[in-house]
Design an enzyme around this catalytic site. Structure first.
Site, PDB file in Angstrom:
ATOM      1  N   ASP A  24       0.868  -1.172   0.000  1.00 34.33           N
ATOM      2  CA  ASP A  24       0.000   0.000   0.000  1.00 34.33           C
ATOM      3  C   ASP A  24       0.913   1.233   0.000  1.00 34.33           C
ATOM      4  O   ASP A  24       2.134   1.133   0.122  1.00 34.33           O
ATOM      5  CB  ASP A  24      -0.963  -0.009   1.194  1.00 34.33           C
TER       6      ASP A  24
HETATM    7  C1  NOJ Z   1      -4.048   3.927   0.116  1.00 34.40           C
HETATM    8  C2  NOJ Z   1      -5.230   3.026   0.293  1.00 34.40           C
HETATM    9  O1  NOJ Z   1      -5.134   2.344   1.511  1.00 34.40           O
HETATM   10  C3  NOJ Z   1      -5.376   2.019  -0.819  1.00 34.40           C
HETATM   11  O2  NOJ Z   1      -6.555   1.298  -0.633  1.00 34.40           O
HETATM   12  C4  NOJ Z   1      -5.352   2.711  -2.134  1.00 34.40           C
HETATM   13  O3  NOJ Z   1      -5.579   1.797  -3.175  1.00 34.40           O
HETATM   14  C5  NOJ Z   1      -4.019   3.404  -2.286  1.00 34.40           C
HETATM   15  N1  NOJ Z   1      -3.886   4.392  -1.225  1.00 34.40           N
HETATM   16  C6  NOJ Z   1      -3.861   4.091  -3.629  1.00 34.40           C
HETATM   17  O4  NOJ Z   1      -4.641   5.203  -3.702  1.00 34.40           O
END
Ligand code: NOJ
Length: 743
Positions: free
Chosen positions: A273
């Site tokens: 993430d």
């Molecule tokens: C953080 C989020 O937790 C995740 O779900 C998301 O896909 C990414 N950012 C990208 O935006």
């Protein structure tokens, strides 16, 4: 944009998809360590143009993927540099959070879960993939299949709720919708099962917070949707921000290597993430980016999203012998394999001509159907709904969510076009018969507003009306990532408004549009009918009009338990029995306790003195306009051996005067096992449609697989003994019987 043929391109076309491994290895053999590390890097590429630094990095082969670029011409410009100017002409993964629609916005995932309709969810994801792929996006970070038992957590909006089976089923449908039959087709995109694993268990519902998940719960509750996603062929996984048993997910070898790669044999791509590799040090697992990169690479994170630990340290880690080159090769292969599977080596570019924007009618129809099926009828006193529009003379539309094109779309709609939104007010104005006078008083400017200046005008409108339609809830920004709440009552002065409208004596139909379950006992008390519509997306307004006026029939069922008060959280239907399970006849209420009473626990059970043990609405609950009766539960046998299946049937009749959909739910309980098992577990469901007077028999089949669980000996399987089974309308209802699984 015309397609550019590269050497790689011809190679792929000539050799065909069956030689995926050969293709990937041949390409890998030509790459330097730097080239490989470049493929492991995903960077933020938002903006109208490409910065010089990014252009140079892509040209030098230092970028494998970008995120947050959706302008087809900019996406193409990126791809052109990668394909024509970078060392090996390797196209880019272009990722975007397409969570519940791209341009056409469908209900938030929690709302989609309330449809209990896998085919519908697949169809919505198909449209999302078509729209996003046309813009040049080839990878979405969806579905989020984190089990969510805490309504305070803002990201419950993105989830399919609290149940492993429902989440697994609907997650797999969404994946099929995005990826289609053939991931290399131009109108499909790679899906991403996230957040692996346990992110939804963050303490107190605070986003990004600590999670405490025992191994038993990890395997029986949190992992099954991810296993189903892997089985459905999901192209990618994303790690969680959380830590599992003291080891944050992005460095967690047990889940990434032992479970995902070894036990499940997963061969897709694992992305971190956002910046979560570097955050391993913030968690306190590592002491700097270098060791963070080492831990993540060792555990099995192939690609680093929006962080630079790999780029900065991986080459040195290899040079110093701390990471084996073969490990970097494996990671790189996973990236290249995905690009191959997506067909990017032959078709990397956007297809703006394929965009049927603004939304085509069939997409709007689908969005309306999804909004209809997602809406849950929670209360309908005296059968007030459906209403006959022709018999209305004057109606009042009141409330801060009546006419909010943006707010009804919900969280994560970066690319959604609010101009396409059709609000309840617009739908009522467009569809009510001409003779009906409509008085609109927004009353509160936002759902959070406390200003009561317009209350008198709202009360007057309600008083003059045959019916008051009151649209309340939460604005989009009150749920979603980093938007958790400790108080999940209606925000602002909405409850006070409803109370005053109710006091006018005019029947009140209250529609709640929100990103999470809310504590709405007062709403139920002060309304004649309550529809919970979540954030229903582009077509929320027409969907609600059709439901209220009987052109459509409410069929949504709660994918998550609604608490009476926030202090009951966590509250979920598939809890354990405990040694002192609560029951209705054992409850003492706080008001019944004598002043000065001496301490006693005699006969006491697991409940709150001020809330009891029941939720406001149980999992699976939802009313319809029909009158549904279950009877004649039948088991084709009462004793099965492990390799046999059992058929369970029940008769369902609509004794009412309106057609209705019913979602028949099958639950089991493993009465005694080597580890304690939930008091109920959903194992199957069927959504059927019944005309007035119609009867249908639903038949379910349970096999050994449905009875298996993660046992005390740390393996998955069944244990002989007695099972209880229910078929019914929700987790707190049903006809029941028992059967025995033999040794
Ligand atoms: C953080 C989020 O937790 C995740 O779900 C998301 O896909 C990414 N950012 C990208 O935006």
């Amino acid at each position: 944009m015309t397609k550019t043929m590269s050497v790689l391109d011809r190679t792929q076309e000539e050799t065909g998809p069956e030689s995926e491994d050969d293709f990937v290895r041949a390409l890998l053999s030509k790459m330097s360590l730097e080239d490989k590390i470049g493929q492991l890097q995903q960077v933020d590429a938002s903006g109208d143009t490409i910065s010089d630094a990014l252009r140079d990095a892509v040209r030098a082969g230092k970028i494998g993927a970008i995120i947050n670029q959706v302008d087809p011409s900019v996406c193409d410009a990126f791809q052109k540099i990668a394909v024509e100017e970078s060392p090996h002409g390797i196209p880019l993964l272009i990722g975007r959070d397409v969570i519940h629609g791209f341009k056409t916005i469908f209900p938030i995932p929690l709302g989609q879960a309330a449809t209990w309709n896998p085919e519908l969810i697949e169809a919505c994801a198909r449209v999302s993939a078509e729209e996003a792929s046309a813009a040049g996006v080839n990878w979405t970070f969806s579905p989020m299949i984190d089990i969510s038992r805490d309504a305070r957590w803002g990201r419950i909006a993105e989830s399919f709720g609290e149940d492993p089976f429902l989440t697994a089923t609907l997650g797999a449908s969404m994946i099929r919708g995005y990826q289609g039959e053939d991931l290399s087709a131009p109108n499909t995109i790679a899906a991403c099962a996230k957040h692996f694993v346990g992110y939804g268990a963050s303490e107190s519902g605070r986003d990004y917070d600590t999670t405490n998940i025992p191994l038993n719960e990890l395997h029986n509750i949190y992992l099954p949707p991810f296993k189903a996603a892997a089985d459905a062929g999901v192209a990618t996984f994303m790690t969680s921000f959380g830590d599992i048993d003291g080891v944050p997910a992005s460095g967690n070898e047990y889940i990434l290597k032992n479970v995902l790669r070894e036990s499940w044999q997963y061969d897709g791509l694992v992305v971190s993430d956002w910046d979560s590799v570097r955050q391993l040090s913030v968690h306190g697992l590592t002491d700097g980016d270098r060791n963070a990169a080492k831990e993540a690479v060792s555990a099995g994170v192939d690609m680093e999203m929006a962080g630079s630990a790999y780029a900065a340290h991986l080459a040195d880690l290899v040079a110093d012998g701390e990471i084996d080159l073969s490990r970097v090769n494996e990671l790189t292969e996973n990236v290249l394999r995905l690009k191959f599977r997506l067909g990017l080596f032959s078709a990397p570019y956007a297809r703006p001509e394929a965009c049927t924007l603004p939304c085509a009618q069939e997409k709007l129809d689908l969005a309306k159907q999804a909004a209809i099926e997602s809406t849950v009828l929670l209360e309908n006193k005296g059968g007030l709904l459906p209403l006959d529009a022709s018999r209305m003379n004057r109606v009042a539309v009141i409330g801060p969510m009546s006419d909010q094109p943006y707010e009804q779309l919900g969280t994560w709609i970066f690319d959604g076009d609010e101009a396409l939104s059709q609000t309840p007010l617009a739908a009522f104005r467009a569809s009510l018969p001409a003779h009906v006078q409509l008085d609109y008083v927004q009353t509160l400017e936002t759902t959070r507003a406390r200003d009561t200046d317009d209350f008198e005008a709202a009360k007057l409108a309600a008083t003059n009306a045959d019916i008051a339609f009151v649209f309340l809830g939460e604005e989009s920004i009150l749920s979603g990532e980093a938007h958790s709440r400790a108080d999940i009552n209606l925000p602002g002065a909405q409850s006070a408004l409803l109370e005053q409208l109710s006091a006018t004596g005019t029947p009140v139909v209250c529609v709640i549009m929100a990103g999470r379950p809310l504590t709405i006992s007062d709403v139920v008390e002060n309304s004649d009918a309550v529809l919970f519509a979540w954030h229903g997306g582009t077509m929320s307004g027409p969907a609600l009009y059709e439901l209220i006026f009987g052109l459509a029939s409410p069929s949504g069922r709660l994918p998550v338990t609604f608490p009476k008060m926030v202090g009951q959280i966590p509250i979920y239907y598939n809890h354990k029995s405990t040694g002192r399970p609560a029951s209705d006849n054992q409850i003492t209420h706080i008001d019944d306790i004598e002043v000065g009473a001496k301490q006693t626990s005699f006969g006491m059970t697991a409940f709150h003195l001020d809330a009891g043990f029941r939720p406001l609405f149980p999992f699976g609950f939802g009313l319809s306009y029909g009158k549904i009766v279950y009877d004649d539960l039948q088991l084709d046998r009462h004793q099965i051996s492990p390799n046999e299946s059992i058929r369970i049937s029940a008769r369902i009749t609509n004794c009412g005067k309106y057609a209705a959909s019913e979602t028949a739910q099958l639950y089991i309980r493993d009465v005694a096992a080597s580890v304690t098992r939930p008091v109920r577990e959903l194992k199957s469901f069927q959504k059927i449609h019944l005309q007035p007077g119609e009867t249908e028999t639903v038949v379910f089949e349970l096999t050994e697989r449905d009875l298996a669980f993660y046992r005390r000996n740390k393996s998955v399987g069944t244990e002989p003994g007695e099972f209880q089974v229910w078929v019914g309308a929700n987790a707190d209802a049903g006809l029941t019987a028992r059967f025995v699984l033999e040794a």
